[in-house]
Design an enzyme around this catalytic site. Structure first.
Site, PDB file in Angstrom:
ATOM      1  N   HIS A  34       0.830  -1.207   0.000  1.00 19.88           N
ATOM      2  CA  HIS A  34       0.000   0.000   0.000  1.00 19.88           C
ATOM      3  C   HIS A  34       0.868   1.262   0.000  1.00 19.88           C
ATOM      4  CE1 HIS A  34      -3.956  -1.896   0.222  1.00 19.88           C
ATOM      5  NE2 HIS A  34      -3.375  -2.814   0.967  1.00 19.88           N
ATOM      6  N   THR A  35       2.008   1.166  -0.638  1.00 20.74           N
ATOM      7  CA  THR A  35       2.867   2.349  -0.815  1.00 20.74           C
ATOM      8  C   THR A  35       2.822   2.841  -2.258  1.00 20.74           C
ATOM      9  OG1 THR A  35       4.680   0.805  -1.197  1.00 20.74           O
ATOM     10  CG2 THR A  35       4.554   1.781   0.996  1.00 20.74           C
ATOM     11  N   GLY A 124      -8.118 -15.007  -7.166  1.00 13.84           N
ATOM     12  CA  GLY A 124      -8.460 -14.143  -6.033  1.00 13.84           C
ATOM     13  C   GLY A 124      -7.533 -14.331  -4.854  1.00 13.84           C
ATOM     14  N   LEU A 127      -2.226 -12.781  -5.716  1.00 16.49           N
ATOM     15  CA  LEU A 127      -0.981 -12.921  -6.470  1.00 16.49           C
ATOM     16  C   LEU A 127      -1.139 -12.292  -7.854  1.00 16.49           C
ATOM     17  CD1 LEU A 127       0.037 -16.580  -5.514  1.00 16.49           C
ATOM     18  CD2 LEU A 127       0.702 -14.445  -4.410  1.00 16.49           C
ATOM     19  N   SER A 128      -2.127 -11.411  -7.940  1.00 18.54           N
ATOM     20  CA  SER A 128      -2.325 -10.603  -9.148  1.00 18.54           C
ATOM     21  C   SER A 128      -2.708 -11.373 -10.389  1.00 18.54           C
ATOM     22  CB  SER A 128      -1.065  -9.784  -9.458  1.00 18.54           C
ATOM     23  OG  SER A 128      -0.970  -8.775  -8.559  1.00 18.54           O
ATOM     24  N   SER A 129      -3.687 -12.257 -10.243  1.00 19.55           N
ATOM     25  CA  SER A 129      -4.154 -12.934 -11.441  1.00 19.55           C
ATOM     26  C   SER A 129      -4.722 -11.920 -12.434  1.00 19.55           C
ATOM     27  CB  SER A 129      -5.175 -14.015 -11.102  1.00 19.55           C
ATOM     28  OG  SER A 129      -6.162 -13.515 -10.250  1.00 19.55           O
ATOM     29  N   SER A 130      -5.343 -10.852 -11.946  1.00 23.15           N
ATOM     30  CA  SER A 130      -5.930  -9.890 -12.890  1.00 23.15           C
ATOM     31  C   SER A 130      -4.849  -9.092 -13.621  1.00 23.15           C
ATOM     32  CB  SER A 130      -6.932  -8.968 -12.202  1.00 23.15           C
ATOM     33  OG  SER A 130      -6.373  -8.383 -11.067  1.00 23.15           O
ATOM     34  N   GLU A 162      -7.244  -1.163 -15.628  1.00 20.40           N
ATOM     35  CA  GLU A 162      -7.781  -1.562 -14.314  1.00 20.40           C
ATOM     36  C   GLU A 162      -8.495  -0.369 -13.655  1.00 20.40           C
ATOM     37  OE1 GLU A 162      -6.585  -4.745 -12.542  1.00 20.40           O
ATOM     38  OE2 GLU A 162      -8.092  -4.322 -11.018  1.00 20.40           O
ATOM     39  N   ASP A 174       1.635  -4.070  -9.399  1.00 21.15           N
ATOM     40  CA  ASP A 174       1.384  -5.420  -9.914  1.00 21.15           C
ATOM     41  C   ASP A 174       1.753  -5.528 -11.387  1.00 21.15           C
ATOM     42  OD1 ASP A 174       0.333  -5.637  -7.418  1.00 21.15           O
ATOM     43  OD2 ASP A 174      -1.761  -5.682  -8.057  1.00 21.15           O
TER      44      ASP A 174
HETATM   45  C1  GLA Z   1      -3.061  -4.362  -4.945  1.00 22.56           C
HETATM   46  C2  GLA Z   1      -2.898  -3.245  -5.959  1.00 22.56           C
HETATM   47  C3  GLA Z   1      -1.458  -2.709  -5.958  1.00 22.56           C
HETATM   48  C4  GLA Z   1      -1.003  -2.357  -4.546  1.00 22.56           C
HETATM   49  C5  GLA Z   1      -1.314  -3.493  -3.567  1.00 22.56           C
HETATM   50  C6  GLA Z   1      -1.040  -3.119  -2.139  1.00 22.56           C
HETATM   51  O1  GLA Z   1      -2.306  -5.476  -5.306  1.00 22.56           O
HETATM   52  O2  GLA Z   1      -3.227  -3.690  -7.245  1.00 22.56           O
HETATM   53  O3  GLA Z   1      -1.371  -1.595  -6.815  1.00 22.56           O
HETATM   54  O4  GLA Z   1      -1.582  -1.152  -4.115  1.00 22.56           O
HETATM   55  O5  GLA Z   1      -2.652  -3.925  -3.652  1.00 22.56           O
HETATM   56  O6  GLA Z   1       0.323  -2.886  -1.934  1.00 22.56           O
END
Ligand code: GLA
Length: 388
Positions: A34-35, A124, A127-130, A162, A174
């Site tokens: 969350h940075t 979900g 791990l950023s499937s989207s 997105e 991501d």
């Molecule tokens: C999600 C968002 C990222 C990032 C993280 C938290 O994965 O897609 O951009 O903000 O949360 O670090």
């Protein structure tokens, strides 16, 4: 793998034509959570698991989609003239969003396509499937239609899609980690400037273990946007006192000096996390350069505490997974990863402790939460590529 995917594609969409196969990874973030929408630093890496795409160009403007992860949905049809996010969103909004975003950036897709996906990232899971699907789609468009676009631009276009097509105000982490991934390395990225460096991550004698809570995310996305706007308000309040551009501009000391400008206790906590987490990320990368893995692990642990207490994005499932991990000998560090509210944790675990870790954390998690978690020992992989 490729042959199986091509066979499936032919079964769904027919045999003829030039069929191509691509891959884009998923990602895990080691620290810096969350940075990325607060002008701070992140330290993610691409994985060897991700999304495979099998595709064929069409002569008309039809889009036909099929996902082996959502076989019950069957073939979903759309067309290049119908590119808008639909209320009853399904996974096709991710590839459609990227085709739409390419168009907005002056790269109009003139042909339809048949696209089949298979993802081996748990859905979900955080791990950023989207983002993996977004970067994959961008890479396919680039290769199939010859658009001149760098991998860094694919990340930015994915984020644009997105944000503006799918309505999640995510940062750049991501898509960047996925588009710019490099085997054996984590990406140390300054999200304010997009300057980045690859940091070798030789996990001598240890492994990266991902523990999946299997908690459905549900409200996650709206909470995500809420955190983002809390930080924006806190920043605006601090800016009345001092001329900074982002929360990432502040050191811990400066934050303590200016925090009284923030008019709400909750917002103070949110902004504190953003500032301290950014500083922790800088320290963690420094620690790694000095081969101080122990300090790196302690900073990961502190990151979790801050996400739990100040940012409040963990919850019982993630906290249980991490707190149980902390109890195991041979765990160097453990924290939630990604947006939170469910999803996964990331732990660095000594080789000899991995089996005990999976067994003990798994057992304790199931006892406390009532359903099992899943565990993956992962490798750091490259960015997107064409496989066939
Ligand atoms: C999600 C968002 C990222 C990032 C993280 C938290 O994965 O897609 O951009 O903000 O949360 O670090």
């Amino acid at each position: 793998m490729q042959e199986k995917l091509i066979a499936k594609f032919k079964e769904i969409f027919g045999k003829e034509g030039d069929i191509r196969v691509y891959f884009a990874p998923g990602r895990v973030n080691l620290i810096g959570e969350h940075t990325d929408y607060n002008g701070g630093h992140v330290f993610p890496c691409a994985l060897t698991i991700g999304t495979y795409g099998v595709v064929r160009k069409r002569e008309d403007n039809k889009l036909r989609f099929y996902s082996m992860n959502f076989e019950h949905l069957g073939v979903i049809e759309s067309s290049l003239d119908q590119l808008k996010a639909e209320k009853k969103a399904d996974w096709t909004n991710y590839p459609k969003g990227v085709i739409w975003a390419f168009d907005k950036k002056g790269m109009k897709t003139e042909h339809g396509m048949d696209l089949m996906l298979f993802g081996n990232i748990p859905n979900g899971s955080g791990l950023s499937s989207s983002a993996s699907v977004e970067v994959l789609t961008g890479y396919i468009l680039k290769d199939l239609f010859g658009f001149e676009v760098s991998n860094q631009d694919l990340a930015l276009i994915g984020q644009y899609a997105e944000n503006n097509f799918n309505g999640v105000n995510c940062g750049i982490m991501d898509q960047f980690a996925i588009a710019m991934g490099k085997a054996g390395h984590a990406v140390f990225l300054d999200t304010a400037t997009l300057k980045y460096e690859y940091a070798p991550l030789e996990m001598k004698g240890s492994k990266i273990v991902i523990s999946c809570t299997n908690k459905k995310r549900g409200l996650g996305d709206s909470k995500y946007n809420e955190r983002r706007s809390e930080c924006e308000t806190a920043l605006a309040e601090i800016q009345e006192t001092v001329g900074i551009e982002t929360l990432g501009d502040l050191t811990e000391e400066q934050f303590e000096q200016y925090k009284s400008a923030i008019k709400d206790e909750t917002r103070v906590k949110r902004a504190k996390h953003a500032v301290y987490e950014n500083q922790r990320t800088l320290k963690a990368v420094e620690a790694l350069k000095n081969n101080d893995v122990k300090l790196f692990g302690e900073l990961m642990n502190a990151s979790h505490v801050s996400l739990r207490d100040d940012y409040e994005v963990t919850g019982e499932e993630l906290d249980t997974m991490v707190e149980e991990a902390w109890k195991i000998d041979g765990v160097i560090g453990s924290r939630m990863t990604g947006a939170g509210f469910g999803g996964c944790t990331v732990s660095i675990v000594k080789d000899e402790a991995v089996d005990t870790f999976i067994e003990k954390v798994g057992k304790a998690y199931k006892e406390k939460i009532g359903y099992p978690g899943d565990f993956y020992v992962v490798e750091i992989g490259d960015g997107p590529s064409r496989l066939a």
